[in-house]
Design an enzyme around this catalytic site. Structure first.
Site, mmCIF file in Angstrom:
data_model
loop_
_atom_site.group_PDB
_atom_site.id
_atom_site.type_symbol
_atom_site.label_atom_id
_atom_site.label_comp_id
_atom_site.label_asym_id
_atom_site.label_seq_id
_atom_site.Cartn_x
_atom_site.Cartn_y
_atom_site.Cartn_z
ATOM 1 C CB SER A 137 -0.865 -0.037 1.262
ATOM 2 O OG SER A 137 -1.615 1.150 1.365
ATOM 3 C CE LYS A 192 -4.740 0.052 0.758
ATOM 4 N NZ LYS A 192 -5.334 -0.800 1.818
ATOM 5 C CE LYS A 221 -3.757 4.155 2.125
ATOM 6 N NZ LYS A 221 -4.844 3.499 2.868
ATOM 7 C CG ASP A 279 -7.740 2.586 1.046
ATOM 8 O OD1 ASP A 279 -8.873 3.070 1.238
ATOM 9 O OD2 ASP A 279 -7.067 2.036 1.940
ATOM 10 C CD GLU A 309 -8.726 -0.806 1.322
ATOM 11 O OE1 GLU A 309 -8.003 -1.429 0.493
ATOM 12 O OE2 GLU A 309 -8.377 -0.616 2.493
ATOM 13 C CG ASP A 321 -9.991 -0.493 5.699
ATOM 14 O OD1 ASP A 321 -10.163 -0.858 6.870
ATOM 15 O OD2 ASP A 321 -8.908 0.017 5.328
ATOM 16 C CE LYS A 360 -6.752 -2.300 7.472
ATOM 17 N NZ LYS A 360 -6.415 -0.862 7.538
ATOM 18 N N GLY A 378 -3.643 -4.096 6.655
ATOM 19 C CA GLY A 378 -2.561 -3.818 7.607
ATOM 20 C C GLY A 378 -2.778 -2.499 8.319
HETATM 21 O O1 LIG Z 1 0.654 -1.536 4.848
HETATM 22 C C1 LIG Z 1 -0.175 -1.452 5.751
HETATM 23 O O2 LIG Z 1 0.073 -1.837 6.904
HETATM 24 C C2 LIG Z 1 -1.527 -0.869 5.449
HETATM 25 C C3 LIG Z 1 -1.454 0.452 4.793
HETATM 26 C C4 LIG Z 1 -2.790 1.123 4.690
HETATM 27 O O3 LIG Z 1 -3.314 1.198 3.609
HETATM 28 C C5 LIG Z 1 -3.372 1.704 5.892
HETATM 29 C C6 LIG Z 1 -2.506 2.153 6.857
HETATM 30 C C7 LIG Z 1 -2.975 2.762 7.985
HETATM 31 C C8 LIG Z 1 -4.327 2.885 8.185
HETATM 32 C C9 LIG Z 1 -5.214 2.429 7.228
HETATM 33 C C10 LIG Z 1 -4.751 1.815 6.089
HETATM 34 C C11 LIG Z 1 -5.772 1.274 5.151
HETATM 35 O O4 LIG Z 1 -5.750 0.101 4.786
HETATM 36 O O5 LIG Z 1 -6.681 2.020 4.812
HETATM 37 MG MG LIG Z 2 -8.074 1.011 3.657
#
Ligand SMILES: O=C(O)CCC(=O)c1ccccc1C(=O)O
Ligand SMILES: [Mg+2]
Length: 367
Positions: free
Chosen positions: A136, A162, A164, A189, A214, A239, A263, A291
């Site tokens: 991500s 992924k 943002k 996302d 997402e 999520d 998660k 994550g």
């Molecule tokens: O690599 C990771 O641990 C997840 C990265 C990530 O997208 C994320 C990180 C922190 C809070 C929310 C998210 C998410 O999945 O939206």
């Molecule tokens: Mg997310």
């Protein structure tokens, strides 16, 4: 098994680079580590994965500490437990506070697996010997910096990217990425940054054969996700909207998504993930493991979960070295050619490095 001691630690570790979402940035991670000891001296570890500020869920590092110290630890201490699945039931009188519950529940699972001398992934019923993982990538100051991050991830062997998005940094950005990487498995996302008023923008994202979009809409808004999903061919992945098995039931009944990012921290622990996994499998909803920018301890729990048969899509559990200069575990979670290989050691399968655990501990309480 009898829980005789619980140790709570507040940790502070700095990530290699800031991670930016539609809400803001994190680089210094303040999180909790929970140690649970049984009467034979087996020690299980869990991670309190909430962030310092309540931007992702309402919990924070401080609320997790308070809930564990004042409510969850007293429920477990000096209690006989047959199986870790009971922990979720013991915690039922405490509303929500999923991340606090997960930290403790995960630690009990680890202690239980160590007591059996079995790897946690096998105790959970996992079958995969290796799991596919993606990365991500947070919002970057410029598109060329984003390309550099994508190139580095592809070079490291990750098979799914992924990125943002947020209002004003979406259709153009995804179009540019698609032009440069026409066939790369790609998803976006939004971390809840849109509303149904943005329907035109969200519809345009359908043109880029994304694996999924997402959490485009609000965390408390499964109903509008269902309205949006009717207008899109790209599957929506939920999520922030999913805190429990019941939320997944709602999402499935309303047809609010095609995919679930689960998660353990967000749903209160490993047992709840397992129930959600089984439900998704039954209904043909895809599910994968997300994550929380965790240390190796939370990461090891996510790796163990991802070995369940229904986790057919790559998760967000990138290797430790993607985020950290040094991790709390030996060896680190290592990704080879886009895969993490399961460990055969008991419990989480990775050894916690006690010296490093102490080095990053800023506060410690024995219960
Ligand atoms: O690599 C990771 O641990 C997840 C990265 C990530 O997208 C994320 C990180 C922190 C809070 C929310 C998210 C998410 O999945 O939206
Ligand atoms: Mg997310």
């Amino acid at each position: 098994m009898r829980i005789e001691k619980i140790v709570l630690r507040e940790m502070n570790m700095t990530m290699k680079a800031p991670f930016t979402t539609s809400f803001g940035s994190v680089q210094e991670k303040r999180f909790l580590i929970v140690e649970v000891y049984d009467e034979l001296g087996n020690c299980g570890y869990g991670e309190g994965e909430a962030f310092e500020a309540p931007w992702y869920t309402e919990e924070t590092t401080a609320t997790c500490w308070h809930i564990i110290e004042s409510f969850l630890a007293p429920i477990l201490l000096n209690r006989d437990i047959e199986h870790p699945r009971e922990v979720t039931q013991f915690f039922k009188p405490i509303r929500r506070n999923m991340m606090a519950k997960s930290a403790v529940e995960c630690a009990v699972w680890d202690a239980y697996a160590k007591r059996l001398g079995e790897p946690l992934w096998k105790v959970l019923g996992g079958t995969r010997e290796k799991i596919a993982v993606g990365v991500s990538i947070g919002l970057q100051p410029t598109t060329s910096q984003l390309y550099d991050k994508i190139d580095a991830a592809l070079e490291d062997g990750y098979g799914r990217i992924k990125v943002k998005i947020k209002p004003g940094n979406d259709v153009q950005l995804i179009r540019a990425i698609r032009e440069r990487y026409p066939d790369m498995p790609l998803m976006a996302d939004a971390n809840s940054a849109y509303t149904l008023d943005d329907m035109d923008t969200l519809r345009q994202l359908d043109a880029f054969h994304l694996m999924m979009i997402e959490q485009p809409l609000g965390a408390d808004d499964i109903l509008n996700h269902a309205k949006l999903q009717k207008e899109l061919t790209t599957p929506i992945c939920l999520d922030e909207s999913i805190h429990s098995y019941e939320d997944v039931v709602t999402a499935i009944e309303l047809r609010g998504c095609g995919v679930i990012n689960v998660k353990q921290a967000r749903v209160g622990g490993l047992e709840e993930v397992r129930r959600i996994h089984d439900l998704c499998l039954h209904h043909g909803i895809k599910v994968w493991c997300g994550g929380m920018l965790e240390s190796g301890i939370g990461r090891a729990h996510a790796v163990a979960l991802t070995s369940l048969e229904g986790f057919t899509m790559p998760g967000d559990t990138a290797g430790s070295d993607h985020y950290w200069y040094e991790d709390l575990i030996d060896p680190i979670v290592d990704v080879e050619g886009g895969y993490v290989h399961m460990k055969d050691a008991p419990g989480i399968g990775y050894k916690v490095n006690r010296e490093r655990l102490d080095k990053y501990t800023e506060r410690k309480l024995e219960l």
